[in-house]
Design a protein around this motif. Structure first.
Motif, PDB file in Angstrom:
ATOM      1  N   ARG A  59      -6.208   4.898  -2.325  1.00 59.41           N
ATOM      2  CA  ARG A  59      -5.225   4.957  -1.251  1.00 59.41           C
ATOM      3  C   ARG A  59      -3.907   5.618  -1.664  1.00 59.41           C
ATOM      4  O   ARG A  59      -2.952   5.613  -0.913  1.00 59.41           O
ATOM      5  CB  ARG A  59      -4.921   3.552  -0.749  1.00 59.41           C
ATOM      6  CG  ARG A  59      -6.091   2.948  -0.021  1.00 59.41           C
ATOM      7  CD  ARG A  59      -5.710   1.657   0.597  1.00 59.41           C
ATOM      8  NE  ARG A  59      -6.822   1.149   1.361  1.00 59.41           N
ATOM      9  CZ  ARG A  59      -6.782   0.043   2.056  1.00 59.41           C
ATOM     10  NH1 ARG A  59      -5.686  -0.666   2.083  1.00 59.41           N
ATOM     11  NH2 ARG A  59      -7.824  -0.362   2.738  1.00 59.41           N
ATOM     12  N   ILE A  60      -3.862   6.176  -2.841  1.00 63.04           N
ATOM     13  CA  ILE A  60      -2.633   6.818  -3.295  1.00 63.04           C
ATOM     14  C   ILE A  60      -2.387   8.069  -2.462  1.00 63.04           C
ATOM     15  O   ILE A  60      -3.254   8.927  -2.324  1.00 63.04           O
ATOM     16  CB  ILE A  60      -2.712   7.181  -4.785  1.00 63.04           C
ATOM     17  CG1 ILE A  60      -2.785   5.901  -5.616  1.00 63.04           C
ATOM     18  CG2 ILE A  60      -1.517   8.046  -5.203  1.00 63.04           C
ATOM     19  CD1 ILE A  60      -3.033   6.138  -7.071  1.00 63.04           C
ATOM     20  N   LEU A  61      -1.218   8.139  -1.881  1.00 57.28           N
ATOM     21  CA  LEU A  61      -0.815   9.288  -1.080  1.00 57.28           C
ATOM     22  C   LEU A  61       0.603   9.639  -1.480  1.00 57.28           C
ATOM     23  O   LEU A  61       1.505   8.813  -1.364  1.00 57.28           O
ATOM     24  CB  LEU A  61      -0.868   8.935   0.412  1.00 57.28           C
ATOM     25  CG  LEU A  61      -0.349   9.990   1.365  1.00 57.28           C
ATOM     26  CD1 LEU A  61      -1.225  11.238   1.309  1.00 57.28           C
ATOM     27  CD2 LEU A  61      -0.306   9.450   2.776  1.00 57.28           C
ATOM     28  N   ILE A  62       0.782  10.837  -1.944  1.00 59.24           N
ATOM     29  CA  ILE A  62       2.110  11.271  -2.352  1.00 59.24           C
ATOM     30  C   ILE A  62       2.656  12.155  -1.242  1.00 59.24           C
ATOM     31  O   ILE A  62       2.130  13.223  -0.969  1.00 59.24           O
ATOM     32  CB  ILE A  62       2.055  12.027  -3.689  1.00 59.24           C
ATOM     33  CG1 ILE A  62       1.478  11.107  -4.769  1.00 59.24           C
ATOM     34  CG2 ILE A  62       3.435  12.546  -4.072  1.00 59.24           C
ATOM     35  CD1 ILE A  62       1.167  11.780  -6.067  1.00 59.24           C
ATOM     36  N   SER A  63       3.695  11.668  -0.582  1.00 56.53           N
ATOM     37  CA  SER A  63       4.305  12.435   0.504  1.00 56.53           C
ATOM     38  C   SER A  63       5.759  12.020   0.634  1.00 56.53           C
ATOM     39  O   SER A  63       6.189  11.033   0.057  1.00 56.53           O
ATOM     40  CB  SER A  63       3.570  12.178   1.819  1.00 56.53           C
ATOM     41  OG  SER A  63       3.750  10.851   2.258  1.00 56.53           O
ATOM     42  N   SER A  64       6.481  12.755   1.444  1.00 56.54           N
ATOM     43  CA  SER A  64       7.883  12.404   1.645  1.00 56.54           C
ATOM     44  C   SER A  64       8.005  11.349   2.741  1.00 56.54           C
ATOM     45  O   SER A  64       7.191  11.303   3.659  1.00 56.54           O
ATOM     46  CB  SER A  64       8.692  13.642   2.030  1.00 56.54           C
ATOM     47  OG  SER A  64       8.364  14.042   3.339  1.00 56.54           O
ATOM     48  N   MET A  65       9.015  10.530   2.631  1.00 57.89           N
ATOM     49  CA  MET A  65       9.254   9.500   3.634  1.00 57.89           C
ATOM     50  C   MET A  65       9.535  10.145   4.989  1.00 57.89           C
ATOM     51  O   MET A  65       9.082   9.649   6.019  1.00 57.89           O
ATOM     52  CB  MET A  65      10.427   8.613   3.210  1.00 57.89           C
ATOM     53  CG  MET A  65      10.719   7.494   4.204  1.00 57.89           C
ATOM     54  SD  MET A  65       9.338   6.362   4.436  1.00 57.89           S
ATOM     55  CE  MET A  65       9.404   5.466   2.918  1.00 57.89           C
ATOM     56  N   GLU A  66      10.243  11.258   4.994  1.00 61.03           N
ATOM     57  CA  GLU A  66      10.574  11.920   6.254  1.00 61.03           C
ATOM     58  C   GLU A  66       9.318  12.343   7.000  1.00 61.03           C
ATOM     59  O   GLU A  66       9.213  12.159   8.215  1.00 61.03           O
ATOM     60  CB  GLU A  66      11.461  13.148   6.009  1.00 61.03           C
ATOM     61  CG  GLU A  66      12.849  12.819   5.515  1.00 61.03           C
ATOM     62  CD  GLU A  66      12.937  12.798   3.991  1.00 61.03           C
ATOM     63  OE1 GLU A  66      11.894  12.927   3.306  1.00 61.03           O
ATOM     64  OE2 GLU A  66      14.046  12.643   3.467  1.00 61.03           O
ATOM     65  N   LYS A  67       8.348  12.903   6.288  1.00 68.48           N
ATOM     66  CA  LYS A  67       7.109  13.330   6.937  1.00 68.48           C
ATOM     67  C   LYS A  67       6.319  12.135   7.464  1.00 68.48           C
ATOM     68  O   LYS A  67       5.716  12.206   8.523  1.00 68.48           O
ATOM     69  CB  LYS A  67       6.249  14.144   5.976  1.00 68.48           C
ATOM     70  CG  LYS A  67       6.766  15.542   5.762  1.00 68.48           C
ATOM     71  CD  LYS A  67       5.826  16.332   4.902  1.00 68.48           C
ATOM     72  CE  LYS A  67       6.372  17.729   4.697  1.00 68.48           C
ATOM     73  NZ  LYS A  67       5.472  18.559   3.896  1.00 68.48           N
ATOM     74  N   ARG A  68       6.321  11.035   6.717  1.00 70.77           N
ATOM     75  CA  ARG A  68       5.594   9.854   7.180  1.00 70.77           C
ATOM     76  C   ARG A  68       6.234   9.277   8.427  1.00 70.77           C
ATOM     77  O   ARG A  68       5.552   8.893   9.360  1.00 70.77           O
ATOM     78  CB  ARG A  68       5.509   8.819   6.060  1.00 70.77           C
ATOM     79  CG  ARG A  68       4.632   9.328   4.943  1.00 70.77           C
ATOM     80  CD  ARG A  68       4.286   8.338   3.885  1.00 70.77           C
ATOM     81  NE  ARG A  68       5.130   7.190   3.773  1.00 70.77           N
ATOM     82  CZ  ARG A  68       5.301   6.500   2.672  1.00 70.77           C
ATOM     83  NH1 ARG A  68       4.710   6.866   1.576  1.00 70.77           N
ATOM     84  NH2 ARG A  68       6.073   5.443   2.653  1.00 70.77           N
ATOM     85  N   VAL A  69       7.564   9.225   8.459  1.00 68.17           N
ATOM     86  CA  VAL A  69       8.265   8.718   9.642  1.00 68.17           C
ATOM     87  C   VAL A  69       7.997   9.627  10.833  1.00 68.17           C
ATOM     88  O   VAL A  69       7.687   9.169  11.930  1.00 68.17           O
ATOM     89  CB  VAL A  69       9.783   8.588   9.381  1.00 68.17           C
ATOM     90  CG1 VAL A  69      10.544   8.339  10.668  1.00 68.17           C
ATOM     91  CG2 VAL A  69      10.058   7.471   8.379  1.00 68.17           C
TER      92      VAL A  69
END
Length: 84
Positions: A59-69
């Motif tokens: 389940r590791i996902l490396i992304s920016s918080m802005e993109k997730r929001v």
């Protein structure tokens, strides 16, 4: 993470080996240096990362918080910064 770490996580060096594999995965996504910077930050505790991912490494996902929001709330005012 499961396939990338197979046979590479040594018990005596579990945190260091896990960071190495995560860094390689981040390299593939163009975020290697960003992830390695997280590991060098004051206050980073390797055990916290390990326990967070140990149960479900797939389940590791490396992304920016802005993109997730933005993905969860497209109407939000959160600006999405592109990183190159």
């Amino acid at each position: 993470m499961i396939s990338r770490s197979a046979g590479r996580l040594r018990g005596a060096h579990i945190y260091q080996d896990t960071e190495q594999v995560l860094g390689e995965i981040a390299d593939d996504q163009g975020r290697g240096e960003q992830v390695r910077n997280w590991f060098r930050r004051p206050g980073y505790v390797p055990e916290s990362l390990f326990y967070l991912f140990a149960g479900r490494p797939e389940r590791i996902l490396i992304s920016s918080m802005e993109k997730r929001v933005a993905a969860l709330w497209p109407q939000s005012d959160t600006p999405v910064r592109e990183r190159h």
